[in-house]
Motif scaffolding. Structure first.
Motif, mmCIF file in Angstrom:
data_model
loop_
_atom_site.group_PDB
_atom_site.id
_atom_site.type_symbol
_atom_site.label_atom_id
_atom_site.label_comp_id
_atom_site.label_asym_id
_atom_site.label_seq_id
_atom_site.Cartn_x
_atom_site.Cartn_y
_atom_site.Cartn_z
ATOM 1 N N ALA A 311 98.527 53.670 80.022
ATOM 2 C CA ALA A 311 98.642 52.746 81.145
ATOM 3 C C ALA A 311 100.082 52.285 81.318
ATOM 4 O O ALA A 311 100.917 52.360 80.403
ATOM 5 C CB ALA A 311 97.734 51.541 80.917
ATOM 6 N N ILE A 312 100.393 51.810 82.528
ATOM 7 C CA ILE A 312 101.656 51.120 82.787
ATOM 8 C C ILE A 312 101.359 49.628 82.741
ATOM 9 O O ILE A 312 100.550 49.120 83.517
ATOM 10 C CB ILE A 312 102.241 51.520 84.152
ATOM 11 C CG1 ILE A 312 102.667 52.989 84.125
ATOM 12 C CG2 ILE A 312 103.417 50.621 84.512
ATOM 13 C CD1 ILE A 312 103.214 53.484 85.460
ATOM 14 N N ALA A 313 101.994 48.933 81.818
ATOM 15 C CA ALA A 313 101.761 47.501 81.651
ATOM 16 C C ALA A 313 103.089 46.811 81.363
ATOM 17 O O ALA A 313 103.975 47.386 80.723
ATOM 18 C CB ALA A 313 100.766 47.240 80.523
ATOM 19 N N VAL A 314 103.233 45.583 81.854
ATOM 20 C CA VAL A 314 104.475 44.832 81.665
ATOM 21 C C VAL A 314 104.131 43.449 81.132
ATOM 22 O O VAL A 314 103.030 42.949 81.347
ATOM 23 C CB VAL A 314 105.244 44.706 82.996
ATOM 24 C CG1 VAL A 314 105.564 46.080 83.563
ATOM 25 C CG2 VAL A 314 104.482 43.864 84.011
ATOM 26 N N PRO A 315 105.082 42.814 80.433
ATOM 27 C CA PRO A 315 104.855 41.428 80.003
ATOM 28 C C PRO A 315 104.668 40.520 81.205
ATOM 29 O O PRO A 315 105.319 40.685 82.244
ATOM 30 C CB PRO A 315 106.132 41.086 79.220
ATOM 31 C CG PRO A 315 106.693 42.409 78.801
ATOM 32 C CD PRO A 315 106.348 43.360 79.904
ATOM 33 N N PHE A 316 103.793 39.569 81.060
ATOM 34 C CA PHE A 316 103.461 38.668 82.165
ATOM 35 C C PHE A 316 104.692 37.920 82.666
ATOM 36 O O PHE A 316 104.833 37.682 83.872
ATOM 37 C CB PHE A 316 102.393 37.677 81.698
ATOM 38 C CG PHE A 316 101.993 36.681 82.741
ATOM 39 C CD1 PHE A 316 101.160 37.037 83.776
ATOM 40 C CD2 PHE A 316 102.479 35.375 82.707
ATOM 41 C CE1 PHE A 316 100.801 36.124 84.757
ATOM 42 C CE2 PHE A 316 102.124 34.458 83.677
ATOM 43 C CZ PHE A 316 101.281 34.836 84.703
ATOM 44 N N PHE A 317 105.622 37.568 81.764
ATOM 45 C CA PHE A 317 106.760 36.742 82.157
ATOM 46 C C PHE A 317 107.768 37.499 83.023
ATOM 47 O O PHE A 317 108.679 36.895 83.599
ATOM 48 C CB PHE A 317 107.463 36.167 80.923
ATOM 49 C CG PHE A 317 108.053 37.210 80.012
ATOM 50 C CD1 PHE A 317 109.301 37.758 80.246
ATOM 51 C CD2 PHE A 317 107.330 37.652 78.915
ATOM 52 C CE1 PHE A 317 109.824 38.718 79.404
ATOM 53 C CE2 PHE A 317 107.853 38.613 78.068
ATOM 54 C CZ PHE A 317 109.104 39.154 78.308
ATOM 55 N N ASP A 362 111.004 53.905 84.826
ATOM 56 C CA ASP A 362 111.726 52.811 85.478
ATOM 57 C C ASP A 362 112.287 51.865 84.432
ATOM 58 O O ASP A 362 111.676 51.625 83.385
ATOM 59 C CB ASP A 362 110.793 52.034 86.407
ATOM 60 C CG ASP A 362 110.537 52.759 87.720
ATOM 61 O OD1 ASP A 362 111.307 53.671 88.044
ATOM 62 O OD2 ASP A 362 109.560 52.405 88.408
ATOM 63 N N LYS A 363 113.487 51.311 84.742
ATOM 64 C CA LYS A 363 114.100 50.333 83.836
ATOM 65 C C LYS A 363 113.746 48.934 84.341
ATOM 66 O O LYS A 363 114.320 48.443 85.310
ATOM 67 C CB LYS A 363 115.608 50.539 83.752
ATOM 68 C CG LYS A 363 115.999 51.815 83.013
ATOM 69 C CD LYS A 363 117.469 51.875 82.723
ATOM 70 C CE LYS A 363 117.833 53.098 81.914
ATOM 71 N NZ LYS A 363 117.191 53.089 80.574
ATOM 72 N N LEU A 364 112.810 48.319 83.665
ATOM 73 C CA LEU A 364 112.303 47.007 84.056
ATOM 74 C C LEU A 364 113.190 45.904 83.499
ATOM 75 O O LEU A 364 113.558 45.926 82.309
ATOM 76 C CB LEU A 364 110.877 46.835 83.524
ATOM 77 C CG LEU A 364 110.237 45.470 83.710
ATOM 78 C CD1 LEU A 364 109.886 45.230 85.172
ATOM 79 C CD2 LEU A 364 108.995 45.325 82.836
ATOM 80 N N VAL A 365 113.534 44.923 84.346
ATOM 81 C CA VAL A 365 114.311 43.767 83.893
ATOM 82 C C VAL A 365 113.373 42.803 83.174
ATOM 83 O O VAL A 365 112.383 42.341 83.750
ATOM 84 C CB VAL A 365 114.996 43.065 85.079
ATOM 85 C CG1 VAL A 365 115.782 41.845 84.580
ATOM 86 C CG2 VAL A 365 115.914 44.026 85.813
ATOM 87 N N VAL A 366 113.692 42.493 81.913
ATOM 88 C CA VAL A 366 112.865 41.584 81.129
ATOM 89 C C VAL A 366 113.566 40.261 80.845
ATOM 90 O O VAL A 366 112.923 39.285 80.474
ATOM 91 C CB VAL A 366 112.432 42.244 79.795
ATOM 92 C CG1 VAL A 366 111.481 43.392 80.050
ATOM 93 C CG2 VAL A 366 113.633 42.716 78.993
ATOM 94 N N VAL A 367 114.879 40.217 81.032
ATOM 95 C CA VAL A 367 115.635 38.975 80.886
ATOM 96 C C VAL A 367 116.621 38.902 82.044
ATOM 97 O O VAL A 367 117.365 39.856 82.294
ATOM 98 C CB VAL A 367 116.387 38.921 79.535
ATOM 99 C CG1 VAL A 367 117.284 37.680 79.481
ATOM 100 C CG2 VAL A 367 115.420 38.906 78.373
ATOM 101 N N GLY A 368 116.627 37.785 82.775
ATOM 102 C CA GLY A 368 117.564 37.581 83.871
ATOM 103 C C GLY A 368 116.993 37.856 85.242
ATOM 104 O O GLY A 368 117.691 37.710 86.250
ATOM 105 N N GLN A 369 115.730 38.218 85.334
ATOM 106 C CA GLN A 369 115.153 38.599 86.623
ATOM 107 C C GLN A 369 115.001 37.424 87.584
ATOM 108 O O GLN A 369 114.943 37.618 88.803
ATOM 109 C CB GLN A 369 113.801 39.303 86.421
ATOM 110 C CG GLN A 369 112.664 38.408 85.963
ATOM 111 C CD GLN A 369 112.630 38.232 84.454
ATOM 112 O OE1 GLN A 369 113.592 38.552 83.773
ATOM 113 N NE2 GLN A 369 111.531 37.713 83.936
ATOM 114 N N ARG A 370 114.949 36.205 87.059
ATOM 115 C CA ARG A 370 114.708 35.048 87.923
ATOM 116 C C ARG A 370 115.880 34.766 88.866
ATOM 117 O O ARG A 370 115.689 34.168 89.929
ATOM 118 C CB ARG A 370 114.438 33.805 87.078
ATOM 119 C CG ARG A 370 113.244 33.920 86.146
ATOM 120 C CD ARG A 370 111.957 34.025 86.904
ATOM 121 N NE ARG A 370 110.824 34.318 86.016
ATOM 122 C CZ ARG A 370 109.593 34.539 86.419
ATOM 123 N NH1 ARG A 370 109.338 34.492 87.719
ATOM 124 N NH2 ARG A 370 108.633 34.820 85.572
#
Length: 407
Positions: A311-317, A362-370
């Motif tokens: 599956a493709i899954a990402v952290p909720f935050f 894909d390169k997902l942003v996990v810090v700084g996305q806000r």
């Protein structure tokens, strides 16, 4: 030509030369000024670009990897007894004796209540006497019939009287027996509704008996999910149970609770939907020997819809909430932030299944996305893909990656 005329021509010529010289000087000054302004602008633009590059938003990313994911439906359910019996009186009369107290544990066939059956005993005695006399008469007439002394009609009449008296005896005996009530199951006397000396009628409920050594959890399953579940499927259950005080604070006046975990099995799946809620009833059977689950309590049931291996899954935050929906940020090959609208599915330990909007790699942003906007140039200060890949191989909880990446 006169001398004065020549003088005037010379004056005009000198004036024209002066004007031309002044115009040339002015043009030269303008060109110099424009060059200085252009140079200043170019220097300012170069400085702004340098400062912008220095102040790029710093982000951390992770490559989207396939992860094992369990698609879970969480529903609230209501606990109901495995057996719930309203024990009713079988005959009328005065309650003469009640054995167990309310709340007592009962065994199957245990005597519970006795109705005064004095009149029934009298009727049984009378019916037995009539039956015994009819039996003697029948045997005597039968003997005479065999000796050809009496007719077949007399024998038939005697047999009819015998059968009638036997039926009367059986009926009165049943009434006598119905004066005593026994427990039909192993269970608990949950409610006692009559007292000794009280007159009761047939069909009147006198006791409520429940068996909660096992319980059912009744779940309202939406119609879009019902086809995922079948009888025999295991279900994880959670509820709040008394756990005692964590702190010895005798003056707080409150009790502490902890989450209780139980296991159950789907025992029944309804074939028809509730007309009002359009949900289907699913009953989960669970062992409850310690009676921690009581009828009427609310239990959270975790039902597995699907087991996904890639599956493709990402952290909720990492998900950003907008008025138009939810999205995440990815970084393209040129280091530019791109906002991707997503469609999400179920949740699992802080991870969210992404059904549309992202792809593997894909390169997902996990810090700084806000603080990002579409098309913004960014600086990648960390790539936690190796760490995420290691956690996946070890089967660890990816939702806890934040503990590592924010340090």
């Amino acid at each position: 030509m006169k001398k004065s005329t020549k003088k005037h021509i010379l004056v005009y010529f000198l004036a024209i030369m002066l004007i031309v010289s002044l115009f040339a000087v002015a043009q030269f000054y303008v060109r110099q000024t424009r060059q200085r302004i252009q140079k200043t602008q170019e220097e300012a633009a170069t400085q702004s670009q340098t400062e912008a590059e220095t102040l790029l938003t710093k982000v951390k990313v992770v490559e989207i990897l396939p992860v094992p994911f369990t698609d879970i439906l969480v529903l609230p359910g209501t606990v109901v007894p495995y057996e719930d019996i309203d024990l009713a009186a079988k005959t009328s009369g005065t309650v003469e004796w009640i054995g167990p107290k309310q709340g007592a544990r009962l065994k199957k066939d245990e005597k519970l209540l006795q109705v005064d059956v004095t009149s029934s005993k009298t009727k049984v005695t009378e019916a037995r006497a009539l039956y015994e006399q009819a039996l003697k008469d029948y045997n005597r007439i039968k003997r005479l019939y065999n000796e050809k002394i009496t007719s077949k009609e007399q024998l038939d009449n005697a047999e009819t009287v015998l059968n009638t008296s036997k039926a009367a005896l059986d009926s009165t005996s049943v009434n006598l027996k119905d004066g005593t009530l026994y427990s039909p199951i192993n269970g608990i006397l949950d409610n006692l509704l009559v007292d000794p000396g009280e007159y009761i009628n047939p069909g009147q409920t006198v006791m409520k008996i429940v068996d909660i050594d096992r319980v059912y959890i009744e779940l309202p399953v939406p119609e879009k999910d019902i086809l995922y579940f079948t009888k025999g499927q295991e279900v994880a259950l959670q509820m709040s149970v008394a756990g005692g005080r964590e702190n010895n604070n005798e003056t707080s006046g409150t009790s502490d609770f902890r989450q209780g975990d139980f296991n159950g099995v789907i025992d029944f799946v309804s074939m028809t939907a509730d007309n009002t809620t359009r949900t289907y009833l699913v009953k989960v059977l669970a062992e409850n020997s310690e009676h921690k689950m009581r009828p009427g309590m609310i239990v959270r049931a975790r039902l597995v819809r699907r087991e996904l291996q890639d599956a493709i899954a990402v952290p909720f935050f990492t998900i950003i909430d907008h008025e138009k929906g939810k999205s995440v940020f990815v970084i393209d090959e040129e280091g530019v932030a791109r906002e991707r609208p997503i469609q999400y599915g179920s949740f699992q330990r802080g991870l969210v299944e992404i059904r549309n909007g992202l792809k593997l790699g894909d390169k997902l942003v996990v810090v700084g996305q806000r603080s990002l906007v579409e098309g913004q140039k960014v600086e990648i200060t960390g790539d936690i893909t190796p760490l995420a890949r290691q956690w996946i191989l070890e089967g660890r909880d990816l939702s806890k990656l934040t503990v590592d990446i924010l340090q």
